[in-house]
Design a protein around this motif. Structure first.
Motif, PDB file in Angstrom:
ATOM      1  N   MET A   1       0.831  -1.216   0.000  1.00  0.00           N
ATOM      2  CA  MET A   1       0.000   0.000   0.000  1.00  0.00           C
ATOM      3  C   MET A   1       0.867   1.270   0.000  1.00  0.00           C
ATOM      4  O   MET A   1       0.527   2.246  -0.670  1.00  0.00           O
ATOM      5  N   VAL A   2       1.991   1.188   0.720  1.00  0.00           N
ATOM      6  CA  VAL A   2       2.866   2.384   0.805  1.00  0.00           C
ATOM      7  C   VAL A   2       3.401   2.813  -0.555  1.00  0.00           C
ATOM      8  O   VAL A   2       3.285   3.991  -0.926  1.00  0.00           O
ATOM      9  N   PRO A   3       3.874   1.878  -1.397  1.00  0.00           N
ATOM     10  CA  PRO A   3       4.394   2.299  -2.709  1.00  0.00           C
ATOM     11  C   PRO A   3       3.317   2.963  -3.548  1.00  0.00           C
ATOM     12  O   PRO A   3       3.553   3.974  -4.219  1.00  0.00           O
ATOM     13  N   VAL A   4       2.092   2.353  -3.491  1.00  0.00           N
ATOM     14  CA  VAL A   4       0.981   2.903  -4.294  1.00  0.00           C
ATOM     15  C   VAL A   4       0.703   4.334  -3.858  1.00  0.00           C
ATOM     16  O   VAL A   4       0.544   5.252  -4.685  1.00  0.00           O
ATOM     17  N   THR A   5       0.674   4.554  -2.554  1.00  0.00           N
ATOM     18  CA  THR A   5       0.419   5.887  -2.013  1.00  0.00           C
ATOM     19  C   THR A   5       1.516   6.853  -2.437  1.00  0.00           C
ATOM     20  O   THR A   5       1.251   7.987  -2.851  1.00  0.00           O
ATOM     21  N   LEU A   6       2.767   6.310  -2.384  1.00  0.00           N
ATOM     22  CA  LEU A   6       3.902   7.176  -2.771  1.00  0.00           C
ATOM     23  C   LEU A   6       3.794   7.590  -4.224  1.00  0.00           C
ATOM     24  O   LEU A   6       4.003   8.758  -4.588  1.00  0.00           O
ATOM     25  N   VAL A   7       3.409   6.617  -5.113  1.00  0.00           N
ATOM     26  CA  VAL A   7       3.265   6.926  -6.547  1.00  0.00           C
ATOM     27  C   VAL A   7       2.190   7.982  -6.735  1.00  0.00           C
ATOM     28  O   VAL A   7       2.379   8.969  -7.466  1.00  0.00           O
ATOM     29  N   VAL A  39      -3.874   7.846  -9.057  1.00  0.00           N
ATOM     30  CA  VAL A  39      -4.110   7.704  -7.610  1.00  0.00           C
ATOM     31  C   VAL A  39      -5.364   6.867  -7.342  1.00  0.00           C
ATOM     32  O   VAL A  39      -5.377   5.967  -6.517  1.00  0.00           O
ATOM     33  N   VAL A  40      -6.439   7.215  -8.153  1.00  0.00           N
ATOM     34  CA  VAL A  40      -7.686   6.454  -7.974  1.00  0.00           C
ATOM     35  C   VAL A  40      -7.470   4.962  -8.229  1.00  0.00           C
ATOM     36  O   VAL A  40      -7.876   4.106  -7.450  1.00  0.00           O
ATOM     37  N   ALA A  41      -6.747   4.704  -9.364  1.00  0.00           N
ATOM     38  CA  ALA A  41      -6.491   3.280  -9.711  1.00  0.00           C
ATOM     39  C   ALA A  41      -5.727   2.602  -8.606  1.00  0.00           C
ATOM     40  O   ALA A  41      -6.039   1.472  -8.207  1.00  0.00           O
ATOM     41  N   LEU A  47      -7.761  -1.418  -2.265  1.00  0.00           N
ATOM     42  CA  LEU A  47      -8.977  -1.839  -1.565  1.00  0.00           C
ATOM     43  C   LEU A  47      -9.393  -3.283  -1.932  1.00  0.00           C
ATOM     44  O   LEU A  47      -9.747  -4.088  -1.085  1.00  0.00           O
ATOM     45  N   GLU A  48      -9.322  -3.560  -3.263  1.00  0.00           N
ATOM     46  CA  GLU A  48      -9.699  -4.916  -3.741  1.00  0.00           C
ATOM     47  C   GLU A  48      -8.826  -6.006  -3.094  1.00  0.00           C
ATOM     48  O   GLU A  48      -9.286  -7.044  -2.639  1.00  0.00           O
ATOM     49  N   ALA A  49      -7.495  -5.695  -3.047  1.00  0.00           N
ATOM     50  CA  ALA A  49      -6.542  -6.673  -2.484  1.00  0.00           C
ATOM     51  C   ALA A  49      -6.875  -6.964  -1.032  1.00  0.00           C
ATOM     52  O   ALA A  49      -6.809  -8.107  -0.563  1.00  0.00           O
ATOM     53  N   ARG A  54      -9.087 -10.923   3.003  1.00  0.00           N
ATOM     54  CA  ARG A  54      -9.985 -11.319   4.101  1.00  0.00           C
ATOM     55  C   ARG A  54     -10.753 -12.594   3.771  1.00  0.00           C
ATOM     56  O   ARG A  54     -10.898 -13.492   4.585  1.00  0.00           O
ATOM     57  N   ARG A  55     -11.231 -12.666   2.517  1.00  0.00           N
ATOM     58  CA  ARG A  55     -12.009 -13.849   2.112  1.00  0.00           C
ATOM     59  C   ARG A  55     -11.177 -15.117   2.170  1.00  0.00           C
ATOM     60  O   ARG A  55     -11.619 -16.183   2.586  1.00  0.00           O
TER      61      ARG A  55
END
Ligand code: C2E
Ligand code: CA
Ligand code: CA
Length: 765
Positions: A1-7, A39-41, A47-49, A54-55
């Motif tokens: 999640m951190v890399p995605v946020t950084l990008v 950012v949205v992507a 979120l999907e991951a 959890r499932r």
């Protein structure tokens, strides 16, 4: 999640930077849009991951729970379960499998299953496996014998063999369940049947043994269904016993082979079994042979069950012979050999049983004793004596009624018990007596008819005592004792009669016993003395002889007549001694008179001889002694033998009489006319005189019958060359009649009463 946020932050920063550095507006806009989209992507992806993660967790949790449940399920199965991979290695196993093989589940996993198969079964098991193996492409699925059962030996960790029953199943859908690695291809279900097999084998063996025992048993056996009573199996000995083919017994209801009288007993025993009261019984019953006869068999029945059917194992042992000998033995124990009548034991038992139920006065006991049997037996021999007893028994049997019981007590004693009620007698002691006295009288008459055996004609008489159960509680022994006492009275009263037991009877029998003992002493002490009665010649009127008549000079009771003591002497066996004493004393008296030169003593003397004396082996010796010791010539002695003695006992009497006659003495027949007028015996015996009984003489000249009898006797005697003596002459009329009839001699009060020697001496000098 951190890399995605950084990008995303980098892209936003880039778009802000582009706007600040005066780049054309379009470019800045495009960069900004791209940045925002990025950012949205990135956010969406993140979120999907997270959701997927959890499932996945939930599914893994569920899976592991299911697996635990399945394991528990498998562990709880009654059978051992193993999952095998396509190489035949164990991929999974439940706890039972571990227990069966003696190994832990972990130890089992990865092990080649074939390793645990017993050596003997390994080849065939390999073959089975080959055929089944899912990996074997040659075999089509249909060839795989899914679920087929094999039995083989499995060796556990400690080397012990177990017989197991196994079935192999395809693990198609369930492979992930049974296989921990997910590589399992077959499921093997195993069941330890070592014990079951042992039980079955034992059962089989027991069955074989039973069959063997059943068919080789020496006694008859049958297996009978309890529900319909039909024979399902039988052995040869039973067939032989019933003389029927073995086949013909099968399917037959056993009751049709059983004696009808024995069915009830068998049925009640079977009912007890059916009710569960007992599970075995034994009976003695009869079975029908083919020829219609019956065999006695001891039947022992025990119950077994086969395929839900109750069966009676029936042992049938032939005891016909045993029964027969038992019957014979019982008969022998309760019957008299000679006459086949019940014996004392049997009668006492029966009488006691009868008395328990009887009212007072209902039952009478008749005690019968033959009067002169001992004489017959002693003189004619036991063989003839036995025949007489048989004849007497036969006659008794012929005159008693079905309700009367006859027994022989041994010797010449018979006993009859009479149930007076069963023949309609009155219910009182006197009623019973009337009835029983009639029976007794018939018995007495039946026996007195002359008995002819081997040419010997004998007259047997009986003395009978009757006792009635006058009071309650009397036993057989009591009644027999009383009847015996009454019988004794009949003897004492002159024999050949019936006497009833009365209150006085016991006293009388006690008195009789006392008398017998006193008489014995009296004989020793010479208290029995001869009296002399003259016998005169009717033609000359002279004294020819004295009849010697015994008298007892009893120290207390005074003078006793023969009738008062002779019966006791006879029944007490003292008559031989008494007779010998009288003979000696009277001859001594005669010798004494002669020695004193008394003229009257030139005559002879006439001595009475009882039957027992005549048949006594020593009698001739006694006579010779008495004559010898007194010096009296035999010619002076007459012996008087009664008519009945001669008739009773012809052989012995005959030989004794001939011997006596050869001594030179004379014989006369006493009491002539009182017996049975068979006169032929007179010719057979060397007798020289007959004495007409007083009973005929008393009616002479008064009773036509008596006169003609005396006349006939005189004529008959003369025609046989015998002298005739009349007894009991009391009147001149009788004397004249006798003279007219030609009678030779006479004796009676008219000429003189019996007198003691001293009186004779004083009268006759
Ligand atoms: P018996 O031999 O018939 O003897 C004759 C019986 O008639 C005697 O009875 C005698 O006393 C009796 N008598 C004789 N004359 C007359 C008469 O005119 N009128 C009556 N009414 N009676 C007369 P007794 O002495 O009582 O003897 C009875 C029987 O006893 C004898 O009968 C005899 O059978 C037997 N007896 C007597 N002494 C002896 C004996 O020493 N030995 C044996 N074996 N028997 C004996
Ligand atoms: Ca006489
Ligand atoms: Ca007489």
């Amino acid at each position: 999640m951190v890399p995605v946020t950084l990008v995303a932050i980098a892209l936003i920063g880039l778009s802000i930077f582009s706007a600040a550095t005066d780049r054309p507006t379009d470019t800045v806009l495009a960069v900004s849009i791209i940045s925002v989209l990025s950012v949205v992507a990135v956010l969406m992806t993140w979120l999907e991951a997270r959701r997927f993660g959890r499932r996945l967790h939930t599914t893994i949790d569920e899976l592991s729970e299911t697996q635990t449940q399945v394991r528990q399920l498998l562990d709880n199965l009654p059978d051992a379960v193993m999952g095998l991979d396509d190489t035949g290695r164990i991929a999974s196993a439940n706890r039972k499998a571990a227990a069966l093989t003696g190994r832990s589940v972990d130890d089992l996993i990865g092990r080649a299953f074939m390793e645990m198969v017993g050596e003997d079964d390994r080849d065939s098991m390999s073959e089975q496996w080959q055929r089944f193996n899912v990996g074997d492409q040659v075999n089509s699925a249909s060839d795989r014998r899914d679920g087929s059962v094999v039995v083989f030996e499995l060796v556990d960790k400690s080397g012990d063999p177990h017989l197991v029953e196994a079935s192999l199943h395809l693990a198609q859908d369930g492979r992930e369940i049974v296989s921990q690695s997910g590589a399992g291809s077959a499921v093997l279900l195993l069941r330890d049947i070592t014990d079951r097999n042992r039980t079955t084998a034992a059962l089989e063996q027991a069955r074989r043994r039973f069959q063997q025992a059943f068919h080789s048993a020496p006694t008859g056996m049958a297996l009978v269904r309890l529900d319909d009573g039909k024979i399902v199996d039988a052995n040869q000995p039973l067939a032989d016993m019933l003389d029927r083919p073995l086949d013909s017994l099968l399917g037959v209801a056993i009751r049709t082979l059983t004696h009808p009288e024995d069915l009830a007993a068998a049925a009640s025993q079977r009912a007890q079994i059916e009710l569960g009261i007992s599970d075995a019984y034994a009976l003695e019953q009869r079975y029908k042979r083919k020829d219609g006869g019956y065999v006695w068999a001891r039947t022992r029945v025990s119950i077994t069950e086969e395929d839900g059917v109750s069966l009676a194992i029936t042992h049938i042992e032939d005891i016909t012979e045993q029964r027969h000998s038992k019957v014979l033995l019982t008969h022998a124990a309760t019957h008299d050999d000679l006459t086949d009548l019940p014996n004392r034991t049997a009668l006492v038992k029966r009488l006691d049983a009868h008395l328990l139920l009887a009212q007072p006065g209902q039952v009478a006991v008749l005690f019968i004793d033959l009067d002169n049997f001992k004489v017959i037996n002693d003189s004619l021999g036991h063989g003839l004596g036995d025949q007489v007893l048989r004849e007497v028994a036969k006659r008794f049997r012929s005159v008693i009624r079905d309700s009367d019981r006859l027994a022989r007590f041994g010797g010449d004693e018979f006993v009859v018990f009479v149930d007076c009620v069963s023949i309609g007698g009155q219910d009182t002691p006197s009623g019973a007596f009337v009835d029983s006295a009639a029976v007794a009288e018939r018995l007495r008459r039946a026996v007195m008819e002359p008995i002819v055996i081997d040419g010997h004609e004998m007259v047997v008489t009986a003395s009978i005592g009757v006792a009635v159960n006058a009071a309650p509680g009397l036993t057989a022994d009591d009644l027999m004792r009383d009847a015996d006492a009454a019988m004794y009275c009949a003897k004492a009263a002159g024999r050949d009669r019936v006497e009833a037991f009365t209150a006085a009877t016991r006293q009388a029998s006690i008195s009789a016993l006392q008398l017998a003992s006193e008489l014995r002493r009296g004989i020793e002490r010479h208290e029995i003395v001869p009296y002399f009665q003259p016998i005169v010649d009717l033609e000359s009127g002279e004294l020819v002889s004295f009849e010697v008549l015994a008298r007892w000079l009893h120290p207390e009771r005074g003078l006793l007549m023969p009738g008062e003591f002779l019966p006791a002497a006879e029944s007490g066996g003292m008559i031989v001694d008494l007779g010998a004493a009288i003979l000696r004393d009277s001859l001594a008296q005669l010798a004494h008179w002669r020695a004193r030169g008394m003229r009257f003593a030139n005559c002879g003397i006439s001595v009475n001889v009882a039957t027992q004396q005549l048949v006594d082996h020593d009698f001739v010796e006694i006579v010779i002694d008495a004559l010898g010791s007194t010096g009296i010539a035999a010619d002076s002695l007459w012996l008087e033998i009664t008519e009945t003695t001669l008739m009773e006992d012809t052989v012995a009497a005959g030989s004794a009489l001939r011997e006596l006659r050869s001594l030179g003495l004379h014989l006369s027949v006493d009491d002539f006319g009182t017996g049975y007028s068979s006169l032929t015996y007179l010719k057979r015996f060397p007798v020289e005189a007959i004495k007409i009984d007083r009973s005929f003489v008393s009616g002479l000249g008064l009773e036509a019958d008596d006169t003609s009898i005396v006349e006939a006797v005189v004529r008959l005697g003369h025609s046989l060359g015998l002298s005739v003596v009349a007894e009991g002459v009391e009147t001149p009329l009788q004397l004249n009649q006798l003279r007219d009839l030609g009678c030779d001699m006479a004796q009676g009060y008219l000429f003189g009463r019996p007198r003691p020697a001293s009186i004779i001496e004083s009268e006759r000098v």
